[in-house]
Design an enzyme around this catalytic site. Structure first.
Site, PDB file in Angstrom:
ATOM      1  N   ASP A 125       0.815  -1.206   0.000  1.00 42.20           N
ATOM      2  CA  ASP A 125       0.000   0.000   0.000  1.00 42.20           C
ATOM      3  C   ASP A 125       0.854   1.265   0.000  1.00 42.20           C
ATOM      4  O   ASP A 125       0.666   2.160  -0.828  1.00 42.20           O
ATOM      5  CB  ASP A 125      -0.935  -0.017   1.218  1.00 42.20           C
ATOM      6  CG  ASP A 125      -1.837   1.197   1.278  1.00 42.20           C
ATOM      7  OD1 ASP A 125      -2.973   1.117   0.788  1.00 42.20           O
ATOM      8  OD2 ASP A 125      -1.405   2.237   1.819  1.00 42.20           O
ATOM      9  N   VAL A 158      -5.231   2.077  -0.655  1.00 45.03           N
ATOM     10  CA  VAL A 158      -4.934   1.353  -1.899  1.00 45.03           C
ATOM     11  C   VAL A 158      -5.240  -0.131  -1.723  1.00 45.03           C
ATOM     12  O   VAL A 158      -5.858  -0.763  -2.589  1.00 45.03           O
ATOM     13  CB  VAL A 158      -3.478   1.588  -2.328  1.00 45.03           C
ATOM     14  CG1 VAL A 158      -3.179   0.830  -3.615  1.00 45.03           C
ATOM     15  CG2 VAL A 158      -3.204   3.079  -2.525  1.00 45.03           C
ATOM     16  N   ASP A 159      -4.817  -0.702  -0.607  1.00 43.76           N
ATOM     17  CA  ASP A 159      -5.145  -2.105  -0.336  1.00 43.76           C
ATOM     18  C   ASP A 159      -6.654  -2.309  -0.253  1.00 43.76           C
ATOM     19  O   ASP A 159      -7.215  -3.221  -0.886  1.00 43.76           O
ATOM     20  CB  ASP A 159      -4.518  -2.539   0.989  1.00 43.76           C
ATOM     21  CG  ASP A 159      -3.101  -3.067   0.828  1.00 43.76           C
ATOM     22  OD1 ASP A 159      -2.713  -3.413  -0.301  1.00 43.76           O
ATOM     23  OD2 ASP A 159      -2.382  -3.131   1.837  1.00 43.76           O
ATOM     24  N   GLN A 160      -7.323  -1.486   0.542  1.00 42.78           N
ATOM     25  CA  GLN A 160      -8.757  -1.692   0.739  1.00 42.78           C
ATOM     26  C   GLN A 160      -9.538  -1.419  -0.550  1.00 42.78           C
ATOM     27  O   GLN A 160     -10.488  -2.152  -0.877  1.00 42.78           O
ATOM     28  CB  GLN A 160      -9.256  -0.798   1.873  1.00 42.78           C
ATOM     29  CG  GLN A 160      -8.650  -1.144   3.226  1.00 42.78           C
ATOM     30  CD  GLN A 160      -9.537  -0.732   4.379  1.00 42.78           C
ATOM     31  OE1 GLN A 160     -10.608  -1.316   4.586  1.00 42.78           O
ATOM     32  NE2 GLN A 160      -9.106   0.250   5.139  1.00 42.78           N
ATOM     33  N   GLY A 174      -9.252  -4.391  -2.787  1.00 43.11           N
ATOM     34  CA  GLY A 174     -10.146  -5.465  -2.363  1.00 43.11           C
ATOM     35  C   GLY A 174     -11.575  -5.233  -2.814  1.00 43.11           C
ATOM     36  O   GLY A 174     -12.269  -6.157  -3.275  1.00 43.11           O
TER      37      GLY A 174
END
Length: 399
Positions: A141, A169-171, A174
């Site tokens: 991220d 960015v990660d979330q 997802g």
């Protein structure tokens, strides 16, 4: 199955870890999918070991792994790969977030799986995608916040770049992966064919910067850091009051006039540097200075009452304790109580959607490592002696 379960009967085999992939499969599990989380026997998902902890598991793991079964499997062993192939052959969705080349070596890339399962929906999550000179780069991220320019626009004017700490960015990746999988399931229902979904942290980061990039291309200059503010609006940021900070959201000229009236200086709205939003943006420092002096004259509670009565967008700058204790949080049912797999009393954050007026129920708490290994193998058709052999050989782990 209780609740709204449009994905009931959809079998998901989840090889992902950390945050993006697990958030995706938690969304699918919340919607009724049967999610089997495949974890390494020697420790499981990395976030199980990231502090702070509740019992043996890290809180990040607990936040994104409800409504799943855990299968602890050694994918480096021949038995582990054979089990993987059997499960993948019967899965509707396979999701993985392995580093470059690893999925192919383990036989869980799209090309390998479609030979076993011509109707599979395969979702691969990567750092930079599968094309371009950085396709073999590893993505995290904070790396993508830096690479994309996101860090260049966060922070106070003249200050250093600041990471957005909730891993957007990660979330976001997802969530994009979940959207892609849902679309792919609809396409498969229509055509009967396998679908390959690709979600990349790079793509998410660039997508999140869409209107910033649009402005940059138009102006030809980099956006300035504005702290809690907005480069296109002013005053639209945090201000100190007599006792605690608030956010003031003056998003148009009508709200500016209303604010000046509440402040007891209606003539301020017509002064040359402040008349229009464009004027105020051009004279940002002067505008912010004037508003800050006004805001310090009353307490946070007084401003909330006065601004709220005038219909001016505003909010206290809450900490997490204040959010958790707020009556609206309780009324929203976004926070729920549950018992962990080990029996501890915990709280969780619900899926941020309602269906037919209700939140999705918790069907399973985040699992212990390998908690469902035997159950999953039995459902896949393995006999008790075979399962005992896998456990003895270390190809499978169970509590």
């Amino acid at each position: 199955m209780a609740g709204f379960a449009p994905l009931a009967g959809v079998r998901v085999l989840d090889f992902s870890k950390i945050l993006a992939g697990p958030l995706c499969t938690q969304i699918l599990g919340d919607l009724g999918a049967d999610v089997v989380k495949v974890e390494p026997c020697d420790g499981g998902d990395d976030t199980r070991h990231w502090p702070p902890f509740e019992g043996e598991d890290g809180t990040i793991f607990l936040a994104v792994n409800r409504n799943k079964k855990s299968l602890a499997l050694d994918l480096k062993s021949a038995s582990g790969r054979a089990i993987c192939a059997r499960l993948a052959g019967a899965a509707d969705v396979v999701i993985e977030s392995f580093g470059p080349g690893v999925a192919a070596r383990l036989g869980v890339d799209f090309e390998s799986l479609v030979a076993l399962n011509p109707r599979v929906v395969h979702c691969g999550i990567s750092g930079f995608g599968n094309v371009g000179p950085l396709r073999d780069g590893k993505g995290y991220d904070v790396v993508l916040q830096a690479f994309s320019g996101m860090l260049s626009i966060t922070g106070e004017p003249g200050g250093p770049p600041l990471r957005s700490p909730f891993s957007p960015v990660d979330q976001g990746t997802g969530m994009h992966a979940a959207i892609g999988i849902l679309a792919a399931l609809l396409e498969r229902a229509r055509t009967g064919r396998a679908v390959k979904v690709e979600a990349a942290l790079f793509d998410t980061a660039v997508g999140f910067l869409g209107y910033f990039l649009q402005g940059f291309w138009q102006r030809g200059t980099e956006p300035m850091r504005v702290g809690s503010g907005h480069e296109s609006l002013c005053p639209y940021q945090a201000f100190e009051t007599a006792d605690a900070p608030v956010i003031l959201g003056v998003a148009n000229d009508a709200l500016w006039r209303a604010f000046c009236a509440v402040a007891g200086d209606p003539g301020l709205a017509e002064r040359a540097p402040f008349r229009t939003n464009a004027d105020r943006v051009r004279h940002r420092a002067e505008t912010v200075g004037v508003v800050q002096a006004i805001m310090r004259a009353r307490t946070r509670a007084a401003w909330m009452a006065d601004l709220g009565a005038a219909g001016i967008p505003c909010s206290p700058v809450h900490n997490l304790a204040e959010l958790s204790a707020h009556p609206h949080t309780a009324a929203s049912s976004m926070v729920f109580a549950y018992r962990s797999a080990r029996g501890a009393a915990l709280k969780g954050v619900a899926q941020p959607l309602r269906f037919d007026g209700a939140r999705q129920p918790l069907l399973r708490p985040p699992p212990r490592l390998g908690e469902h290994s035997v159950e999953v193998l039995r459902a896949a058709g393995y006999g008790e002696d075979e399962i005992a052999g896998f456990l003895a050989a270390g190809a499978v782990r169970a509590p």
